[in-house]
Design a protein around this motif. Structure first.
Motif, mmCIF file in Angstrom:
data_model
loop_
_atom_site.group_PDB
_atom_site.id
_atom_site.type_symbol
_atom_site.label_atom_id
_atom_site.label_comp_id
_atom_site.label_asym_id
_atom_site.label_seq_id
_atom_site.Cartn_x
_atom_site.Cartn_y
_atom_site.Cartn_z
ATOM 1 N N MET A 1 -21.448 0.255 -38.507
ATOM 2 C CA MET A 1 -20.530 -0.622 -39.552
ATOM 3 C C MET A 1 -21.064 0.379 -40.925
ATOM 4 O O MET A 1 -21.249 1.479 -41.070
ATOM 5 N N SER B 1 -20.112 -0.966 -44.103
ATOM 6 C CA SER B 1 -20.072 -1.476 -45.442
ATOM 7 C C SER B 1 -21.170 -2.758 -44.774
ATOM 8 O O SER B 1 -21.723 -3.833 -45.391
ATOM 9 N N SER C 1 -14.875 -9.114 -47.986
ATOM 10 C CA SER C 1 -13.558 -8.967 -48.662
ATOM 11 C C SER C 1 -12.752 -9.844 -49.119
ATOM 12 O O SER C 1 -12.479 -11.199 -48.211
ATOM 13 N N SER D 1 -9.144 -10.435 -48.241
ATOM 14 C CA SER D 1 -8.382 -9.836 -47.411
ATOM 15 C C SER D 1 -9.174 -10.730 -46.481
ATOM 16 O O SER D 1 -8.585 -11.645 -45.623
ATOM 17 N N ARG D 2 -10.148 -10.436 -46.278
ATOM 18 C CA ARG D 2 -11.045 -11.468 -44.995
ATOM 19 C C ARG D 2 -11.177 -12.305 -45.108
ATOM 20 O O ARG D 2 -10.898 -13.430 -44.286
ATOM 21 N N ARG E 1 -7.908 -14.007 -44.213
ATOM 22 C CA ARG E 1 -7.753 -13.977 -43.468
ATOM 23 C C ARG E 1 -8.523 -15.220 -42.488
ATOM 24 O O ARG E 1 -7.542 -15.984 -41.478
ATOM 25 N N ALA F 1 -6.513 -18.755 -43.146
ATOM 26 C CA ALA F 1 -5.518 -19.580 -42.949
ATOM 27 C C ALA F 1 -5.742 -19.056 -41.350
ATOM 28 O O ALA F 1 -5.563 -20.170 -40.731
ATOM 29 N N ALA F 2 -6.821 -18.666 -40.409
ATOM 30 C CA ALA F 2 -6.806 -19.373 -39.099
ATOM 31 C C ALA F 2 -7.585 -20.315 -38.754
ATOM 32 O O ALA F 2 -7.086 -21.015 -38.301
ATOM 33 N N GLU G 1 -5.066 -23.062 -39.332
ATOM 34 C CA GLU G 1 -4.402 -23.060 -38.135
ATOM 35 C C GLU G 1 -4.936 -23.958 -37.083
ATOM 36 O O GLU G 1 -4.431 -24.250 -36.685
ATOM 37 N N ALA G 2 -6.172 -23.757 -37.347
ATOM 38 C CA ALA G 2 -7.185 -23.898 -35.936
ATOM 39 C C ALA G 2 -6.756 -25.290 -36.045
ATOM 40 O O ALA G 2 -6.476 -26.163 -35.066
ATOM 41 N N LEU H 1 -3.642 -27.195 -35.285
ATOM 42 C CA LEU H 1 -3.281 -27.293 -33.834
ATOM 43 C C LEU H 1 -4.642 -28.645 -33.168
ATOM 44 O O LEU H 1 -3.868 -29.337 -32.608
ATOM 45 N N LYS I 1 -2.905 -31.385 -31.620
ATOM 46 C CA LYS I 1 -3.832 -32.211 -30.021
ATOM 47 C C LYS I 1 -4.219 -33.220 -30.006
ATOM 48 O O LYS I 1 -3.957 -34.163 -28.952
ATOM 49 N N GLY J 1 -16.272 -1.031 -38.399
ATOM 50 C CA GLY J 1 -16.723 -1.504 -39.620
ATOM 51 C C GLY J 1 -15.272 -2.498 -39.618
ATOM 52 O O GLY J 1 -14.489 -2.602 -39.443
ATOM 53 N N THR K 1 -6.853 -17.223 -34.552
ATOM 54 C CA THR K 1 -8.173 -17.857 -34.153
ATOM 55 C C THR K 1 -8.337 -18.864 -32.155
ATOM 56 O O THR K 1 -7.128 -18.962 -31.779
ATOM 57 N N VAL L 1 -8.372 -20.768 -30.652
ATOM 58 C CA VAL L 1 -7.837 -21.927 -29.983
ATOM 59 C C VAL L 1 -6.397 -22.024 -29.562
ATOM 60 O O VAL L 1 -5.043 -22.337 -29.858
#
Lengths: 578, 180
Positions: free
Chosen positions: A1, A3, A10, A12-13, A16, A19-20, A23-24, A27, A31, B18, B38, B40
Motif C-alpha cells: 500500500m 498510503s 480520498s 473520490s473513494r 464511490r 454511490a455503491a 445502489e445497494a 436494489l 427486492k 494501494g 456493490t 448485491v
C-alpha cells in the motif's frame, strides 16, 4: 500500500462508496417489494387452493351421499322386486302343486312337471339374486344357534329326493360318529350351502348316487367339521377350479345348458363360508365326478350321540304320524295362500281353523284348542307379530302352542322381533308342501316322540308291503302318493286300481274278441291314465300300445298285449294281498 | 455478472497496488458507474474486462496473469466465506466435481437471475480429470487460476493444460494431471 500512513479516505473513494451504497439500498428496496408481491401472490394462490379443496370436498361429499342413497335405493329396489316376484311365483308354484295333485292325464301331468321345474328354477334364481344383493349391501346376517347337522342334512336330502325328476336319484348320507350332535353355528346358512351343493350335484350329473359325508376332527375351537358332497357327473377341469367360486361364473359343459342358473350359487356359498369363518373347495376329475367340501371350526354344544335319535332317523323318511289328526290355526289373509295351505293341510290330514287376520286369530285362540299356529306376518287390521304378542299377553306362556310365522319378506328383517314376541320359527313364503310338512313334523313330533316310538312296530310291518308296492312304481309318483295318502291309503288305492283294471282288461278282451277294436282302444286309454297316476310305468306302456293299436305293422295281436297287462295287474294284486 | 466479483477484484487491486493507484486507474478506465460496485448488484462483464485491462496497462502485468491471480484470490475468498462447500471435500477433484451439482444449486437459490458458467468434469484416470468450461465470458485464465488455487488448497500438485475449443470459442478444455 502506498498510503498506509494516511488513515483518511480520498473524496473520490468516498463518493464511490456512497454511490455503491445508494445502489445497494435501491436494489434492496426493489427486492423487498418483489418479495412482498411474491408473498401476496402466494397467499392469494394458497387461498384459492384452499377454496378449491373445500369445493372439491363438498362435491365429493355430495357425490358420496348420492352414491350411498342410490345404493340404498338399489338395495331396496332389489329387495322389493324380489319380494314382489316371489309372492306371485309362490302362488303359481302352489297352484301347480294343487293341479298336479288331481291330475290324472299323463300329458297334462308332464306339462305341469315342466311348469313346476321352470318355476322352481326361477324361484332359485330370484332367491340367489336376493341373497347376492343382500351380500352386496352388507346386510346378510349370520346367526349363532344350536345346529344338528344330521337332522339338517336329512331334511335337505328328503326335500331333494321328494322333488326328484324323472330318474330316481339316491342321496346317501354318511355322517361319521365323530360329528358332534349339536354345535354352534348358523343352521340356515349351512342348510343353504349344503342344499346348493346337493342341488348342483343333481344338476351336473345324470346318474350315480350323490354322497353326502360329514366328519369332524379335533380343533382348538372344539371341532373342525368337514362336509362333502360327491357326485359322479361331468366333473370340472382343474384350471376352472379358481373361477368356480367367482361371481357370475359357470363352467361350460354339455350339462350346463340343461342346468342353467345365474352362476351365483357357488359364489354365494363362498361368501357364506367366508362369513361363517370357514372354507369351501372342490376336488374333481373331469368325467369322473366332483367332490365339493366345506370346512368349518365349530364350538361343540353336545358331543354325544343319542342312540334313540339314530333309531328314529330312518323313520323320518316316511311320514311320521305325529302330525296326523292335529288341529291347527292358520292366520292368513290372502285367498290363494289360504287355499294352498288348506289343501296342504288336507294332504297332511291336519284339521284347520282359518283366521283372516291377526285380530280374528287372537279371538279364535284359546288354550288347548290348537296344536300349532301358522301365522302370516303381513295381514290387515292386525299383523302376525302383534297377534302373537297379544296371545302371549292374554294367556300363560306354557298354554300357547308353537307358533310358526309365514312371511314373504326377507326372514332376517323380522327375525329379531319374531323371536322377541315368542314366534318359534320363521318360514319363508311361498312355502313348498314338503318344507311345510318338514316344519310341522319338526315342531309337532318333538312333543310326541314317545308316542311315535310306541307305534314303531306295526308301522314297520306295513312298510314292507308298501315298499314292495313302491318298488313297482315310479319313485316320484310313489313318494307323492305316499305323502298324500300315507302307507295304508296307498295300499287301499292300489287295491281299487287292481279291481278297476281287472274289470277293464276283461271288457277290453271281450270287445276285441267281438271285433270292436275301437272299444278296446278306449279301454286301453282309460287303463293308461290309471297306470300313469299310480306310477306303473311298464303297464302304462302296454296300455298305450293298446290305445294306439296297431302301433307298427309287425305288432303282436292285441289280445296278447292285454294278457301281458293282466299278468302285471295280478302281480300288484299279489303284493297288496299279503 | 455478480457484483461480488467486481468488489473482490478491486479489493485485490487495492491489496496489490494501494488505494491511490486503484482510484487513479478506475478514474481513467472510463467505467459506467465510476467503479461504484456493490456485492448485491449485477454488472456487465465488459466492465470487468475494462478494469483488468486498465490494471494490466498500469502495472505492465499481462491480463492473463492478472486473471490467474484473481482466480487465486477468489478461491481464498470462497474458502473464507463459504466454508460449507469445502468442509466435506478431500481433494481438488471432488471440489471441481461439486461445482455444478452443489455450489451452483445453492447460488441459484439466492440469485435466481445469475448467469452461471457450466463446468463438466470427467475423471479419465484416478489421477487425471478433464474439465470443460463453457461461458460466454472470456475468463478462461481466471478459471485456470481457480483450479491452481484449488490444488494448492488441498496441498496437491498437478499440471494444468488448457485449450480453447476451435469451433466454439466460449468453451475451454482443461486437463488436470496430478503429480504423484
Amino acid at each position: 500500500m502506498t498510503s498506509s500512513d494516511d488513515t483518511r479516505v480520498s473524496r473520490s473513494r468516498y463518493n464511490r462508496e456512497c454511490a455503491a451504497r445508494a445502489e445497494a439500498e435501491k436494489l434492496l428496496e426493489r427486492k423487498s417489494r418483489e418479495l412482498f408481491e411474491a408473498n401476496t401472490a402466494l397467499s392469494a394462490n394458497s387461498q384459492q387452493l384452499t377454496e378449491a379443496v373445500e369445493t372439491r370436498t363438498a362435491e365429493l361429499v355430495q357425490a358420496l351421499e348420492r352414491a350411498a342413497a342410490a345404493s340404498v335405493a338399489r338395495s331396496r329396489f332389489i329387495a322389493t322386486m324380489s319380494h314382489e316376484i316371489r309372492t306371485p311365483l309362490g302362488g303359481l308354484l302352489g297352484m301347480i302343486d294343487l293341479l298336479a295333485m288331481d291330475e290324472v292325464d299323463a300329458g297334462k301331468m308332464e306339462l305341469l312337471n315342466y311348469a313346476k321345474a321352470a318355476g322352481t328354477g326361477l324361484s332359485r334364481i330370484v332367491n340367489d339374486v336376493l341373497d347376492f344383493s343382500k351380500m352386496e349391501a352388507g346386510v346378510f346376517v349370520f346367526e349363532e344357534e344350536d345346529v344338528d347337522i344330521r337332522a339338517l342334512v336329512k331334511s335337505i336330502s328328503m326335500l331333494y329326493t321328494s322333488l326328484g325328476k324323472d330318474t330316481a336319484r339316491t342321496i346317501t348320507l354318511q355322517i361319521d360318529d365323530s360329528v358332534p350332535q349339536l354345535f354352534l353355528s348358523d343352521a340356515t346358512r349351512i342348510r343353504q350351502v349344503i342344499s346348493n351343493l346337493i342341488s348342483n350335484a343333481l344338476r351336473y350329473s345324470t346318474d350315480g348316487p350323490i354322497i353326502v359325508r360329514a366328519t369332524a376332527t379335533p380343533h382348538a375351537q372344539g371341532a373342525l367339521l368337514r362336509c362333502e358332497v360327491e357326485d359322479h357327473g361331468v366333473g370340472i377341469p382343474p384350471e376352472k377350479f379358481n373361477d368356480l367360486f367367482k361371481d357370475f361364473s359357470q363352467v361350460a359343459n354339455p350339462l350346463t345348458v340343461a342346468a342353467q342358473g345365474t352362476g351365483l350359487g357357488l359364489a354365494i356359498c363362498k361368501r357364506i363360508m367366508d362369513g361363517l369363518g370357514g372354507r369351501i373347495g372342490v376336488e374333481s376329475k373331469q368325467g369322473a365326478g366332483s367332490t365339493f367340501w366345506i370346512e368349518l371350526a365349530v364350538t361343540v354344544v353336545s358331543a354325544s350321540l343319542a342312540h334313540s335319535y339314530q333309531g328314529s332317523d330312518a323313520e323320518t323318511a316316511t311320514l311320521p304320524p305325529c302330525i296326523k289328526g292335529k288341529h291347527i290355526l292358520i292366520a292368513e289373509d290372502n285367498i290363494i295362500n289360504q287355499k294352498m295351505l288348506l289343501a296342504y293341510a288336507q294332504r297332511m290330514d291336519v284339521s284347520v281353523d282359518l283366521a283372516e287376520n291377526g285380530r280374528i286369530a287372537v279371538e279364535k285362540f284359546a288354550p288347548g284348542k290348537y296344536d300349532l299356529i301358522l301365522m302370516d306376518i303381513a295381514m290387515p287390521e292386525m299383523d302376525g307379530i302383534e297377534a302373537t304378542r297379544q296371545i302371549f299377553a292374554k294367556w300363560p306362556k306354557d298354554s300357547v302352542p308353537p307358533i310358526l310365522a309365514l312371511t314373504a319378506h326377507v326372514a332376517d328383517a323380522i327375525e329379531g322381533e319374531s323371536k322377541q314376541v315368542g314366534i318359534n320359527r320363521i318360514l319363508s313364503k311361498p312355502i313348498p308342501y314338503d318344507e311345510l310338512k318338514t316344519a310341522l313334523e319338526d315342531t309337532l313330533c318333538l312333543t310326541s316322540i314317545t308316542a311315535h316310538a310306541a307305534i314303531n312296530t306295526p308301522e314297520n310291518q306295513i312298510s314292507s308291503v308298501e315298499d314292495l308296492l313302491l318298488a313297482e312304481m315310479q319313485p316320484v309318483v310313489g313318494e307323492n302318493l305316499l305323502n298324500i295318502f300315507s302307507a295304508e291309503g296307498l295300499i287301499d288305492l292300489a287295491d281299487k286300481f287292481v279291481t278297476d283294471c281287472k274289470v277293464r282288461v276283461e271288457l277290453l278282451i271281450v270287445a276285441e274278441q267281438s271285433g270292436d277294436t275301437d272299444a278296446a282302444r278306449k279301454q286301453g286309454h282309460s287303463i293308461k291314465g290309471a297306470c300313469l297316476a299310480m306310477g306303473f310305468k311298464n303297464m302304462a306302456e302296454l296300455a298305450k300300445r293298446i290305445e294306439h293299436y296297431p302301433t307298427s305293422s309287425n305288432e303282436v295281436p292285441l289280445i296278447e298285449i292285454a294278457q301281458e297287462l293282466s299278468k302285471k295287474v295280478d302281480k300288484i294284486d299279489t303284493i297288496i294281498s299279503k | 455478472m455478480k457484483g461480488t466479483i467486481f468488489v473482490e477484484l478491486i479489493k485485490m487491486a487495492e491489496n496489490a497496488f494501494g488505494e491511490d493507484t486503484v482510484d487513479e486507474v478506475l478514474d481513467k478506465a472510463d467505467l459506467e458507474n465510476d467503479g461504484a460496485y456493490t456485492t448485491v448488484g449485477n454488472y456487465p462483464c465488459s466492465e470487468l474486462v475494462k478494469i483488468v485491462v486498465a490494471f494490466s496497462e498500469h502495472s505492465g502485468t499481462d491480463a492473463e496473469t492478472l486473471q490467474k491471480m484473481f482466480g487465486h484470490w477468489m478461491l481464498t475468498h470462497f474458502v473464507e466465506h463459504y466454508p460449507q462447500f469445502f468442509a466435506d471435500k478431500k481433494d481438488a477433484f471432488s471440489l471441481l466435481d461439486s461445482i455444478e451439482s452443489e455450489i451452483h444449486v445453492e447460488v441459484r437459490k439466492i440469485y435466481p437471475e445469475a448467469e452461471l458458467p457450466t463446468f463438466i468434469t470427467e475423471r479419465t484416470t484416478p489421477n487425471q480429470m478433464m474439465m470443460i468450461y463453457a461461458s460466454p465470458r472470456p475468463l478462461g485464465a481466471f478459471c485456470h487460476g481457480m483450479i491452481e488455487a484449488a490444488l494448492a488448497h488441498f496441498d496437491e500438485k498437478g499440471d494444468i493444460t488448457s485449450q480453447v475449443n476451435i469451433t466454439i470459442p466460449t468453451v475451454t478444455n482443461f486437463e488436470i494431471t496430478l503429480q504423484s
